[in-house]
Design a protein around this motif. Sequence first.
Motif, mmCIF file in Angstrom:
data_model
loop_
_atom_site.group_PDB
_atom_site.id
_atom_site.type_symbol
_atom_site.label_atom_id
_atom_site.label_comp_id
_atom_site.label_asym_id
_atom_site.label_seq_id
_atom_site.Cartn_x
_atom_site.Cartn_y
_atom_site.Cartn_z
ATOM 1 N N GLY A 49 0.778 -1.225 0.000
ATOM 2 C CA GLY A 49 0.000 0.000 0.000
ATOM 3 C C GLY A 49 0.815 1.282 0.000
ATOM 4 O O GLY A 49 0.256 2.369 -0.048
ATOM 5 N N PHE A 50 2.137 1.168 0.067
ATOM 6 C CA PHE A 50 2.995 2.350 0.049
ATOM 7 C C PHE A 50 3.282 2.758 -1.390
ATOM 8 O O PHE A 50 3.237 1.934 -2.299
ATOM 9 C CB PHE A 50 4.322 2.073 0.761
ATOM 10 C CG PHE A 50 4.159 1.564 2.163
ATOM 11 C CD1 PHE A 50 3.424 2.272 3.104
ATOM 12 C CD2 PHE A 50 4.739 0.368 2.539
ATOM 13 C CE1 PHE A 50 3.271 1.799 4.395
ATOM 14 C CE2 PHE A 50 4.592 -0.121 3.831
ATOM 15 C CZ PHE A 50 3.855 0.599 4.762
ATOM 16 N N LEU A 51 3.577 4.026 -1.598
ATOM 17 C CA LEU A 51 3.981 4.484 -2.920
ATOM 18 C C LEU A 51 5.232 3.711 -3.336
ATOM 19 O O LEU A 51 6.170 3.560 -2.551
ATOM 20 C CB LEU A 51 4.259 5.987 -2.892
ATOM 21 C CG LEU A 51 4.496 6.676 -4.228
ATOM 22 C CD1 LEU A 51 3.294 6.533 -5.151
ATOM 23 C CD2 LEU A 51 4.812 8.152 -3.997
ATOM 24 N N HIS A 52 5.239 3.195 -4.542
ATOM 25 C CA HIS A 52 6.335 2.347 -5.023
ATOM 26 C C HIS A 52 7.644 3.125 -5.058
ATOM 27 O O HIS A 52 7.684 4.297 -5.451
ATOM 28 C CB HIS A 52 5.996 1.817 -6.419
ATOM 29 C CG HIS A 52 6.866 0.705 -6.854
ATOM 30 N ND1 HIS A 52 8.159 0.903 -7.288
ATOM 31 C CD2 HIS A 52 6.636 -0.628 -6.901
ATOM 32 C CE1 HIS A 52 8.692 -0.263 -7.589
ATOM 33 N NE2 HIS A 52 7.793 -1.223 -7.372
ATOM 34 N N GLY A 53 8.723 2.465 -4.669
ATOM 35 C CA GLY A 53 10.037 3.090 -4.672
ATOM 36 C C GLY A 53 10.467 3.572 -6.035
ATOM 37 O O GLY A 53 11.219 4.539 -6.149
ATOM 38 N N GLY A 54 9.995 2.905 -7.088
ATOM 39 C CA GLY A 54 10.317 3.348 -8.442
ATOM 40 C C GLY A 54 9.742 4.713 -8.748
ATOM 41 O O GLY A 54 10.343 5.496 -9.491
ATOM 42 N N VAL A 55 8.586 5.028 -8.171
ATOM 43 C CA VAL A 55 7.980 6.351 -8.362
ATOM 44 C C VAL A 55 8.825 7.401 -7.637
ATOM 45 O O VAL A 55 9.060 8.488 -8.171
ATOM 46 C CB VAL A 55 6.517 6.371 -7.881
ATOM 47 C CG1 VAL A 55 5.913 7.759 -7.996
ATOM 48 C CG2 VAL A 55 5.688 5.348 -8.656
ATOM 49 N N LEU A 56 9.304 7.064 -6.440
ATOM 50 C CA LEU A 56 10.175 7.986 -5.731
ATOM 51 C C LEU A 56 11.470 8.219 -6.508
ATOM 52 O O LEU A 56 11.938 9.355 -6.628
ATOM 53 C CB LEU A 56 10.493 7.471 -4.327
ATOM 54 C CG LEU A 56 9.458 7.786 -3.255
ATOM 55 C CD1 LEU A 56 8.225 6.929 -3.392
ATOM 56 C CD2 LEU A 56 10.059 7.653 -1.882
ATOM 57 N N SER A 57 12.039 7.147 -7.057
ATOM 58 C CA SER A 57 13.271 7.285 -7.851
ATOM 59 C C SER A 57 13.041 8.131 -9.091
ATOM 60 O O SER A 57 13.869 8.982 -9.436
ATOM 61 C CB SER A 57 13.794 5.909 -8.263
ATOM 62 O OG SER A 57 14.328 5.247 -7.160
ATOM 63 N N TYR A 58 11.916 7.888 -9.774
ATOM 64 C CA TYR A 58 11.583 8.711 -10.941
ATOM 65 C C TYR A 58 11.529 10.189 -10.544
ATOM 66 O O TYR A 58 12.095 11.050 -11.214
ATOM 67 C CB TYR A 58 10.231 8.286 -11.548
ATOM 68 C CG TYR A 58 9.566 9.440 -12.249
ATOM 69 C CD1 TYR A 58 9.984 9.817 -13.529
ATOM 70 C CD2 TYR A 58 8.608 10.216 -11.607
ATOM 71 C CE1 TYR A 58 9.439 10.931 -14.147
ATOM 72 C CE2 TYR A 58 8.063 11.320 -12.225
ATOM 73 C CZ TYR A 58 8.475 11.677 -13.489
ATOM 74 O OH TYR A 58 7.948 12.785 -14.095
ATOM 75 N N ALA A 59 10.797 10.481 -9.458
ATOM 76 C CA ALA A 59 10.616 11.876 -9.034
ATOM 77 C C ALA A 59 11.959 12.512 -8.669
ATOM 78 O O ALA A 59 12.217 13.669 -9.025
ATOM 79 C CB ALA A 59 9.640 11.951 -7.863
ATOM 80 N N SER A 82 21.922 8.672 -6.372
ATOM 81 C CA SER A 82 21.671 7.663 -5.346
ATOM 82 C C SER A 82 20.474 8.133 -4.532
ATOM 83 O O SER A 82 20.191 9.325 -4.437
ATOM 84 C CB SER A 82 22.892 7.471 -4.441
ATOM 85 O OG SER A 82 23.160 8.660 -3.725
ATOM 86 N N ILE A 83 19.778 7.157 -3.981
ATOM 87 C CA ILE A 83 18.598 7.478 -3.181
ATOM 88 C C ILE A 83 18.599 6.611 -1.930
ATOM 89 O O ILE A 83 18.946 5.432 -1.994
ATOM 90 C CB ILE A 83 17.293 7.303 -4.011
ATOM 91 C CG1 ILE A 83 16.056 7.774 -3.224
ATOM 92 C CG2 ILE A 83 17.138 5.868 -4.497
ATOM 93 C CD1 ILE A 83 14.815 7.927 -4.073
ATOM 94 N N GLN A 84 18.257 7.231 -0.823
ATOM 95 C CA GLN A 84 18.135 6.528 0.453
ATOM 96 C C GLN A 84 16.695 6.680 0.922
ATOM 97 O O GLN A 84 16.202 7.794 1.111
ATOM 98 C CB GLN A 84 19.066 7.131 1.521
ATOM 99 C CG GLN A 84 20.507 7.357 1.124
ATOM 100 C CD GLN A 84 21.167 6.238 0.375
ATOM 101 O OE1 GLN A 84 21.178 5.108 0.828
ATOM 102 N NE2 GLN A 84 21.696 6.545 -0.791
#
Length: 142
Positions: A49-59, A82-84
């Motif tokens: 149910g969390f926003l997908h990490g790929g969407v965070l990486s895209y943003a 890089s993303i944490q």
Amino acid sequence: MTGLDLARARAVLDDQPFSRLVGARLAAFGDGGAVLEVDVRDDLRQQNGFLHGGVLSYAADNAITFAAGSALGPAVLTAGFSIQYVRPATGLALRARASVVHAGRRQAVVRCDLLTVDADGTETLCAVAQGTVLSAPGASEG
């Protein structure tokens, strides 16, 4: 002067099919910074149910590149980032707030905070990213 203002930067974002797919919008652009927003939708969530990490990486990637473009000019490409992830992304919207930490003639280093926004506008940090963007003569704008 980079030759881009908020209206032109929004047009560049709208020219990206993937950005249209996720419903991204550019809320701010200029002076070494950019803010990209995406509404949280069910089709952008992962199995918990969390926003997908790929969407965070895209943003993060796009906000970093737009922020750098405001300093280097419109023909830029991400060299790497890089993303944490610091907590699961929940809320109504994702806000990627990027700012140039250092810009030279051909490259910029950019930091990006990824925040979720709830119904009353409260922001919660969910990830932090840092990237390097290169000036790329001959590349498309954005």
